[in-house]
Design an enzyme around this catalytic site. Structure first.
Site, PDB file in Angstrom:
ATOM      1  N   TRP A 185       1.331  53.781  56.505  1.00  0.00           N
ATOM      2  CA  TRP A 185       0.388  54.939  56.516  1.00  0.00           C
ATOM      3  C   TRP A 185      -0.220  55.183  55.146  1.00  0.00           C
ATOM      4  CZ3 TRP A 185      -0.024  59.048  52.936  1.00  0.00           C
ATOM      5  CH2 TRP A 185      -0.707  60.327  53.395  1.00  0.00           C
ATOM      6  N   HIS A 186       0.031  54.634  54.098  1.00  0.00           N
ATOM      7  CA  HIS A 186      -0.346  54.843  52.803  1.00  0.00           C
ATOM      8  C   HIS A 186      -1.439  53.753  52.662  1.00  0.00           C
ATOM      9  CE1 HIS A 186       3.030  57.244  51.666  1.00  0.00           C
ATOM     10  NE2 HIS A 186       2.363  57.500  50.749  1.00  0.00           N
ATOM     11  N   GLY A 187      -1.310  52.619  53.243  1.00  0.00           N
ATOM     12  CA  GLY A 187      -2.545  51.753  53.204  1.00  0.00           C
ATOM     13  C   GLY A 187      -2.214  50.581  54.144  1.00  0.00           C
TER      14      GLY A 187
END
Lengths: 318, 483
Positions: B325-327
């Site tokens: 989700w962060h990247g």
């Protein structure tokens, strides 16, 4: 809600003087390298503090020099004195048109020159002027003109420097400060000139492109020219000599030169006709003393041809 | 518009004044103002992406009503699938398209089949991961019958785009935030004053801690091979505080701003670096995202119930998805994997809820065993940040290799040692403030409550002064905007 707003207002009233006190204490007691946003180079590069202090002695000069280090390291009043012309050099470190405009408004009446020689270079239009503003704020008295400059730059460091300078002035702190007239490489010469003592050329830094020009620098440049014209003082725009390795010497900006020339008399000492070698310079931007003398004599010849000072004398006699 | 900008310092008082001037009008007036203000706030960056927020709003408003009205399970699922498809589709395209293209090409090359494909020039819309998750919680909550759909489009649009938490959270649940849009808000001076304190503390963490740390961290991560071990160790410790100061600072400003407008947002950070184990860390770090994944992914998968294999699988799924989700980078996946590894022993030994109180209790200082636990937890978390911050997995391993060199007692070759010194002092100040405020929602909530007014206000003035004195001249954007 009313109570909340009144309380917020009261806090703001409380905050303002306290903020100034914190700033003063920080400036006085915290080493400069620990504060990101208070930079106060009193007695910094360029001897501006000495120059401004010396100004009181000068009234009514023939020539006023303006500009960055190209001016205060390039125009030597002693050479012009030999021709019988009095002069004062009001150059300062990295001076951009924004500061030139301020200094001109502040000191033009007092110096009342017959001619202004203004050292111009593309870089001074590509710089935001913050560094030079800090130099001016730290080495001269804060006033409404400098506040106007600060608000135009709208940078935390310049706001802080102005408040700090005002606090120092209000409390009379540092009034006796005097900067050393001589450093290991420079010596301050009466009249605003800074003579370099080192021998040999050192291009020890790679000059990079500073990027695009700031529109407001052109606006202030126009104001400088117009302000002088309003006082019926001719302005000669001078591109001072640059070392052959200087990027603007290798790739001169034709557009910039054309634009500058459209504002009045423009003398370019970097044209291919003038043969400067690195023996005339101590770094990429600045002439050594031998180069300064050569350059100033060429400039004097150029002024003689134009008979500008004579014309001004005649005008004054009328 | 950045919270730490002059634009926002002008924008917020204008919105605040207009908002409370409309207090006697029907609530739709205030909500319309919030909606317009939120679109202006977001459009300040790039107005082109306003269309995405509007699309997401439109689809979920419609899907919510349809899910509620559906008479059979198939239709309910269909409308939920449309909502999930549109939101996750947008997220997949804007955030992950290039990642999948590049990995697809690399996979073919590994098997000796050269393939060429151009990366798409896609700009990641700011905050897309946050607002898509927030709006998804609406349709999911309706589907799971946790909330009812709203029939007021303006309320819903204002909920999706609510500017204080639009671009970096906290990711609010529809069941918690949406009802606040439909009831009359009254001005609470105590909440508003505390909101201002929380904004002040958030700005300190962002502008003094995070932004100064960012400069030193960038220097270290730019060429780790040129750094000695002391610089590398300091670099990653600074990054731990950079990301904390940046993200928790943003959350504090968001929550404080919402409180000025009469809204209550959830706490997003609860002093996570005072955690005694990884499980406690995850109850205190980015709480709105962790609980989102817990409620909408972990529990539907079975959570900690089921066979040992299922528990292990669920743990890895939630941490790997959280990392992703962060990247769109394997470094984030690795970061999630490490946290799963750190967390799993606690879960399997059923010790993951051992520390649900606040460290130190009512005492001023922690006990020795608590200090040791906090240091170990901080060490594990900080180690995992290496993968989070590094540009690639090889870069992260290069960094770790440098940490193993015996040069811990050499002077770190920072260009600006003065900045590192100031950062260490301000970090100590921040940690002390947070330690003594750890029982509250933020460090300044009850700070100096018994002091004379002049001392308390003087302390706020000093923090304000330090912010303006010590922040780097150029404002830097918040890290989590890229997620």
């Amino acid at each position: 809600m009313k109570r909340f707003l009144l309380k917020s207002l009261a806090f703001l009233v409380f905050l303002i003087p306290l903020y100034a006190i914190f700033l003063l204490l920080w400036g006085l007691f915290v080493p400069p390298k620990f504060g990101n946003n208070l930079f106060f180079p009193r007695g910094g590069n360029g001897h501006l503090h000495t120059r401004i202090n010396e100004l009181d002695k000068y009234k009514e000069v023939d020539i006023l020099f303006l500009g960055s280090s190209h001016a205060y390291r390039g125009f030597d009043p002693r050479v012009f004195e030999e021709e019988g012309w009095t002069s004062f050099n009001l150059g300062s470190s990295n001076q951009t048109p924004l500061q030139t405009h301020l200094l001109l408004k502040r000191y033009l009446k007092q110096l009342n020159p017959k001619v202004i020689l203004y050292a111009v270079s593309p870089e001074s239009f590509q710089m935001d002027g913050i560094e030079s503003a800090l130099d001016v704020l730290a080495n001269s008295t804060p006033d409404s003109l400098s506040f106007k400059m600060v608000s135009e730059l709208h940078h935390i460091q310049t706001y802080h420097a102005w408040i700090y300078a005002s606090m120092l002035k209000f409390l009379g702190i540092g009034e006796n400060f005097r900067e050393a007239p001589e450093t290991f490489k420079d010596v301050y010469i009466s009249g605003g000139f800074v003579e370099n003592k080192l021998n040999g050329f050192s291009a020890d830094f790679e000059k990079g492109d500073l990027g695009s020009e700031f529109d407001y620098q052109w606006t202030h440049f126009e104001s400088v020219v117009n302000h002088a014209r309003l006082n019926i003082i001719p302005v000669i725009l001078v591109a001072t000599p640059l070392a052959p390795s200087h990027p603007h010497r290798k790739n001169p900006s034709v557009n910039w030169k054309e634009r500058i020339a459209s504002y009045g008399t423009f003398i370019d000492f970097n044209s291919p006709r003038v043969n400067w070698t690195e023996a005339d310079f101590f770094d990429t931007d600045h002439l050594n003393q031998q180069g300064v003398i050569r350059f100033n004599r060429m400039l004097i010849d150029s002024l003689r041809v134009r008979k500008l000072l004579e014309v001004q004398d005649a005008l004054l006699l009328q | 518009m950045l919270f730490n900008s002059l634009d926002f310092a002008i924008f917020l008082p204008i919105v605040f004044s207009l908002y409370w001037l409309l207090n006697r009008k029907p609530i739709v007036w205030q909500n319309t103002l919030l909606l317009v203000a939120s679109y202006v706030f977001y459009g300040w960056w790039d107005y082109r992406f306003l269309g995405l927020i509007f699309l997401s709003t439109l689809v979920d408003f419609w899907a919510g009503l349809k899910i509620q009205a559906a008479t059979n399970r198939f239709h309910k699922r269909l409308f939920l699938a449309i909502s999930l498809g549109v939101n996750l589709g947008m997220l997949a395209y804007f955030k992950y398209a290039n990642f999948f293209i590049e990995n697809f090409v690399e996979a073919f090359q590994i098997f000796g089949r050269p393939l060429s494909a151009d990366s798409l020039s896609i700009i990641l819309p700011v905050g897309i991961s946050f607002y898509t998750f927030q709006t998804l919680s609406y349709t999911l909550d309706i589907y799971f019958r946790k909330t009812k759909p709203t029939h007021h489009f303006i309320d819903f649009a204002a909920f999706v785009s609510f500017f204080p938490q639009l671009v970096a959270g906290p990711i609010e649940r529809a069941s918690q935030l949406l009802p606040q849009f439909s009831k009359k808000r009254s001005f609470d001076p105590i909440a508003a004053t505390d909101g201002l304190r929380q904004i002040l503390w958030g700005l300190f963490k962002k502008m003094v801690i995070a932004d100064n740390a960012a400069i030193l961290v960038s220097e270290v991560f730019a060429q780790p091979e040129a750094m000695n071990a002391s610089a590398l160790a300091l670099g990653i410790i600074f990054f731990a505080f950079q990301i904390y100061g940046d993200f928790s600072g943003y959350s504090d400003i968001a929550i404080g701003t919402a409180r000025l407008l009469g809204f209550s947002l959830m706490q997003n950070f609860a002093f996570p670096y005072f955690s005694r184990d990884i499980a406690e860390f995850w109850r205190r770090w980015h709480i709105s995202l962790s609980t989102w994944f817990r409620d909408y992914l972990y529990i539907p998968l079975g959570g900690s119930r089921g066979t040992k294999f299922q528990v292990i699988r669920n743990t890895f799924v939630i941490f790997l998805v959280s990392g992703f989700w962060h990247g769109a980078n394997w470094t984030f996946v690795m970061w999630g994997f490490l946290h799963a590894l750190f967390f799993l022993p606690l879960l399997l030994a059923k010790r993951n809820r051992r520390h649900i109180d606040t460290v130190g209790g009512e005492k001023n200082l922690p006990g020795l065993s608590e200090v040791i636990r906090m240091f170990i937890t901080f060490g594990l978390v900080t180690f995992s940040w290496i993968f989070f911050r590094a540009a690639s997995l090889p870069d992260a391993f290069l960094y770790i290799e440098g940490l193993l060199s015996p040069t811990y007692f050499e002077r770190p070759p920072f260009t600006d040692l003065g900045r590192a010194f100031v950062l260490l002092i301000t970090l100590t100040f921040m940690l002390l403030m947070e330690w003594f405020g750890r029982h509250n929602r933020h460090a300044l909530e009850r700070f100096g409550i018994n002091f004379p007014l002049a001392i308390r206000w003087g302390s706020y003035a000093l923090i304000f002064f330090l912010i303006l004195m010590l922040h780097p001249s150029e404002a830097s954007p918040f890290i989590y905007f890229q997620f």
